[in-house]
Design an enzyme around this catalytic site. Structure first.
Site, PDB file in Angstrom:
ATOM      1  N   ASP A 143       0.823  -1.215   0.000  1.00  0.00           N
ATOM      2  CA  ASP A 143       0.000   0.000   0.000  1.00  0.00           C
ATOM      3  C   ASP A 143       0.859   1.267   0.000  1.00  0.00           C
ATOM      4  O   ASP A 143       1.933   1.276  -0.604  1.00  0.00           O
ATOM      5  CB  ASP A 143      -0.943  -0.052   1.218  1.00  0.00           C
ATOM      6  CG  ASP A 143      -2.294   0.572   0.944  1.00  0.00           C
ATOM      7  OD1 ASP A 143      -2.319   1.770   0.642  1.00  0.00           O
ATOM      8  OD2 ASP A 143      -3.315  -0.129   1.045  1.00  0.00           O
ATOM      9  N   HIS A 214      -3.869   5.988   3.400  1.00  0.00           N
ATOM     10  CA  HIS A 214      -4.535   4.775   2.914  1.00  0.00           C
ATOM     11  C   HIS A 214      -3.913   3.506   3.491  1.00  0.00           C
ATOM     12  O   HIS A 214      -4.609   2.624   3.997  1.00  0.00           O
ATOM     13  CB  HIS A 214      -4.472   4.776   1.380  1.00  0.00           C
ATOM     14  CG  HIS A 214      -5.325   3.740   0.716  1.00  0.00           C
ATOM     15  ND1 HIS A 214      -4.859   2.474   0.439  1.00  0.00           N
ATOM     16  CD2 HIS A 214      -6.594   3.783   0.257  1.00  0.00           C
ATOM     17  CE1 HIS A 214      -5.825   1.777  -0.169  1.00  0.00           C
ATOM     18  NE2 HIS A 214      -6.888   2.552  -0.295  1.00  0.00           N
ATOM     19  N   SER A 528     -11.307  -0.958  -0.810  1.00  0.00           N
ATOM     20  CA  SER A 528     -10.003  -0.917  -0.128  1.00  0.00           C
ATOM     21  C   SER A 528     -10.148  -1.207   1.354  1.00  0.00           C
ATOM     22  O   SER A 528      -9.261  -1.795   1.968  1.00  0.00           O
ATOM     23  CB  SER A 528      -9.377   0.477  -0.238  1.00  0.00           C
ATOM     24  OG  SER A 528      -8.795   0.649  -1.479  1.00  0.00           O
TER      25      SER A 528
END
Ligand SMILES: *[C@@H]1O[C@H](CO)[C@@H](O)[C@H](O)[C@H]1NC(C)=O
Ligand SMILES: *[C@@H]1O[C@H](CO)[C@@H](O)[C@H](O)[C@H]1NC(C)=O
Ligand SMILES: *[C@@H]1O[C@H](CO)[C@@H](O)[C@H](O)[C@H]1NC(C)=O
Ligand SMILES: *[C@@H]1O[C@H](CO)[C@@H](O)[C@H](O)[C@H]1NC(C)=O
Ligand SMILES: *[C@@H]1O[C@H](CO)[C@@H](O)[C@H](O)[C@H]1NC(C)=O
Ligand SMILES: *[C@@H]1O[C@H](CO)[C@@H](O)[C@H](O)[C@H]1NC(C)=O
Length: 762
Positions: A143, A214, A528
């Site tokens: 990520d 994220h 996600s």
């Protein structure tokens, strides 16, 4: 502007004082006692509450009127309502006609990353205690990196780093080896691919440190430690935790603020494989035409061969069919669903009616006093809004269609004017948690109609707004999230995708504070966010069953998934305006971790099975080699599209298809199941019929004398009618063990070729 602010602040303080006297009660009413004068029970309950308030006010010593309001009106589970009431108001209600019984609302455990609770994870039973919360398993997250200071990466309660671990904690900008510990056991970064394309690029934070948020969100969702007292500015306060709170985390930063490169992604996965992770979580998409040029698919193949489980996202391109970009046959493809938790604001009208809406407004003050309510016909017209909306609450009449795309900053003037606003959402998009940077609430079309009704009838319409409200019990939930990409997968439509759905909407997890307005936690939505839930569950299954292959773990998650919601009906798909979600929307259903522990039977598959699939896809030897990294010799003689998978999809020509794409009436599948429970077990097949199709399973009874025994069966679909374009029809195959109560369920789906196959073959 300064004057307005002071005034609002003053009001907020007094509101705080008032609301401290109110408490939530659940009130049971005798619906048959409803006076005929009321149109419906809702009107009756509203009147009961406002009458009680008026009477209580007359008798109360305290001159400050407490504004009671309805929280929910019930008509199925109970007859009655819940409301915020003062003690004296409750006493008045007890004297009202039809009153039966009232009690204080019990405290709900408000848990951040409540999504773990919602999928059934419990401290005292099921997969958490059984797997010791994933103790010892290693989850690799590919990520944007990690924010190591987050409390989710504290290592209290964590076991020692496994001796088999070969990873490392790399030093770089603002990142030292001291930032790793028994929770965060590895952190690496990869940007040589990016720099190769843009040699002059200045990477601002060249290290595993997350500058986006994220990666911190996804990794803490998969395996974050317990963090008490977490919330996003008061929304969803509680204890944050990952799906597998005792699993170790290894972070591979491959996505950069400055750009991305496929090479870096591959390098990250490659390194994760050699470092010795057990599970890889990939929350990203990449473009490709086939499995052979899809870097994620290729890297996932290598991982699968080594027994590493790979979970990846379906994508956020829903709700149309064929929006799944990859759908890797040897990985778990995770779609997103909603939970029954909502973050929002409450609109309280002048008559005391309370309407809940969606909002993640975090500004101060957290409430707006009672102001005149005005409907503005065009909220995109700045002149109009400024003319009509000053010192009022603006109700925007035009529906907000593009909320998903513009959910951070809806394109309207009220934003710039910063007037308190109420927006009416198009039906399903209310699921979105709206990060308004001005005091606004998003309501459903039905509530919008109620608001307009009030506005048009009341002589002096008013509304107040209250924010930072977290509510539970929204029905129906779970539902498929509108944005979740739908199957079939274009690059391999023969394997039904997605596989499962998991919570993706309104997920709170750790974040990079500077990217979350200073908050250590952030609310995010997307597939996600769904994927790491599944990765955490896979890590726990792996800890529990070290001998299971990736396919066996995936099969356990799929065949035990739940297809029902909290209304008792089948999981719905509001964005596709249908009563129930099809397997192209939700795969086998909502992830149910506790049941996945003991699936009874699994549909196993190994690298050889996937090779036969690649052969049947008519890939060239070079293309197959790109994926398998080994020669295929003459192996393509046993090519088969019929992968041993726990779901079934058959394509048929639709009416008038010329030329025919598949030209078939009959499709037969052959599958082999392995018993993974100790002892002797018998299973019987049950098939839910599909209108216009004959479905036969043979044999209908499978006998397993001992653990790890395999049995095969065939499932034959016969089309007895024509399908129309883009039609899907489906049912379920259940292998039921009469003694232990296990149900091994698979979706069986018939689709007309228009849905994907024509695109795949032309
Ligand atoms: C470096 O890390 C600290 C936290 O340890 C953070 O406060 C600071 O903003 C970071 N600096 C950069 C440039 O990322
Ligand atoms: C990168 O930084 C150097 C030195 O600060 C500067 O000269 C150069 O222009 C920067 N390059 C880019 C592409 O911004
Ligand atoms: C905006 O509203 C004003 C005032 O009602 C009106 O004069 C103007 O024509 C409107 N503009 C547009 C673009 O509709
Ligand atoms: C408002 O009035 C209209 C007709 O004047 C009526 O149809 C409607 O039900 C009323 N709405 C409310 C909320 O009272
Ligand atoms: C592969 O090629 C064969 C022979 O041309 C054809 O019958 C079959 O439909 C093709 N398979 C796929 C998946 O396109
Ligand atoms: C399974 O079926 C066999 C043969 O029908 C029977 O003898 C046996 O008792 C059954 N076992 C269980 C556990 O139901």
């Amino acid at each position: 502007m300064a004057a307005v602010f002071t005034f609002l602040l003053f009001t907020a303080l007094s509101l705080h004082h008032v609301s401290a006297q109110l408490a939530s009660y659940i009130v049971h009413m005798d619906k048959s006692a409803m006076p005929k004068a009321f149109a419906d029970h809702h009107a009756w309950y509203s009147a009961t509450v406002s009458d009680a308030a008026a009477t209580a006010h007359l008798h109360a010593a305290d001159a400050v009127p407490d504004l009671p309001y309805l929280i929910y009106v019930y008509d199925k589970a109970i007859h009655g309502f819940s409301a915020r009431l003062s003690a004296s108001q409750l006493e008045q209600i007890k004297r009202s006609r039809g009153f039966l019984h009232a009690y204080k609302d019990l405290p709900v455990e408000l848990d951040t990353t409540y999504t773990q609770d919602f999928i059934g994870l419990r401290e005292d039973r099921g997969i958490w205690p059984a797997s010791h919360h994933g103790k010892g398993a290693i989850i690799g997250v590919i990520d944007t990196g990690v924010w190591p200071e987050s409390q989710s990466y504290a290592d209290d309660g964590m076991p020692a780093v496994p001796a088999r671990w070969k990873g490392a904690c790399e030093v770089g900008d603002n990142f030292t080896t001291a930032m790793c510990n028994r929770k965060l056991i590895g952190a690496r970064s990869f940007n040589r691919g990016l720099l190769a394309e843009e040699p002059n690029l200045n990477i601002s934070v060249n290290s595993p440190r997350d500058t986006d948020g994220h990666g911190t969100h996804t990794s803490s969702t998969a395996g974050g430690n317990y963090v008490r007292g977490a919330s996003y500015f008061g929304y969803g306060s509680g204890t944050a935790k990952g799906a597998a709170p005792r699993a170790h985390l290894a972070i591979y930063k491959v996505l950069w603020r400055e750009g991305t490169s496929t090479a870096d992604v591959l390098a990250g996965i490659d390194q994760a494989i050699s470092d010795g992770v057990d599970v890889i979580s990939i929350s990203m998409s990449s473009r490709s035409t086939g499995l052979y040029d899809n870097p994620l698919a290729i890297a996932a193949f290598a991982a699968m061969e080594r027994g590493i489980f790979v979970a990846h996202t379906a994508g956020n391109r829903g709700p149309d069919l064929t929006t799944i970009r990859h759908g890797i046959p040897w990985a778990l493809t995770v779609g997103a669903s909603t939970t029954d938790r909502r973050f929002g604001g409450t609109v309280v009208l002048g008559d005391g009616t309370a309407i809940r809406g969606g909002s993640l407004y975090v500004g101060m003050p957290p409430s707006i006093r009672l102001l005149p309510l005005v409907a503005v016909s065009d909220c995109n017209n700045e002149t109009l809004v400024l003319e009509q909306g000053r010192n009022k609450v603006v109700l925007c009449q035009q529906p907000l269609h593009d909320l998903i795309d513009n959910w951070l900053y809806p394109p309207n003037t009220a934003q710039r004017a910063r007037f308190p606003a109420i927006f009416i959402a198009t039906s399903y998009k209310i699921e979105t948690n709206s990060k308004f940077d001005y005091p606004a609430v998003l309501v459903t079309p039905a509530d919008g109609a109620r608001l307009l009704g009030y506005l048009n009838n009341a002589s002096n319409p008013k509304a107040s707004l209250r924010f930072r409200k977290t509510s539970f019990g929204t029905r129906p939930a779970p539902a498929v999230a509108s944005y979740s990409s739908r199957g079939p997968s274009r690059i391999c439509p023969y394997v039904l995708k997605p596989d499962v759905v998991a919570p993706g909407t309104g997920v709170i997890a750790s974040y990079v504070p500077s990217e979350a307005m200073g908050s250590p936690f952030e609310v995010q939505q997307g597939t996600s966010m769904a994927c790491p839930h599944a990765a955490g569950v896979a890590a726990m299954l792996k800890a529990l069953h070290p001998d299971w292959s990736s396919a066996a773990i995936r099969s356990a998650m799929m065949t035990t998934a739940s297809t029902s919601d909290n209304t008792g009906g089948q999981i719905s798909d509001p964005a596709r305006s249908r009563d129930s979600a099809s397997p192209f929307d939700m795969g086998s259903g909502q992830l149910d971790p506790n049941r996945a522990v003991d699936p009874g039977l699994v549909y196993d598959a190994d690298a050889g099975d996937y090779r036969r699939l690649l052969c049947a896809l008519n890939y060239t030897k070079a293309q197959i080699r790109a994926i398998t990294r080994s020669g295929i010799k003459s192996r393509c003689s046993d090519a088969s599209l019929d992968l041993n998978y726990p779901s079934f999809v058959a394509y048929f020509d639709p009416v008038g298809a010329k030329p025919s794409v598949v030209n078939n009436r009959v499709r037969e599948f052959r599958r082999t199941v392995t018993s993974v429970a100790d002892g002797e077990w018998n299973y019987t097949a049950e098939v839910t019929p599909i209108d216009g199709f004959g479905i036969k399973v043979n044999p209908t009874r499978l006998v397993f004398r001992k653990k790890n025994e395999k049995q095969s069966f065939t499932l034959r679909m016969v089309r007895r009618r024509k399908m129309v374009y883009r039609e899907t029809a489906y049912g379920w195959l259940r292998w039921v063990d009469g003694r232990g109560g296990r149900v091994v369920r698979s979706p069986v789906l018939a689709a007309s070729t228009r849905s994907a196959l024509e695109q795949a073959t032309t």
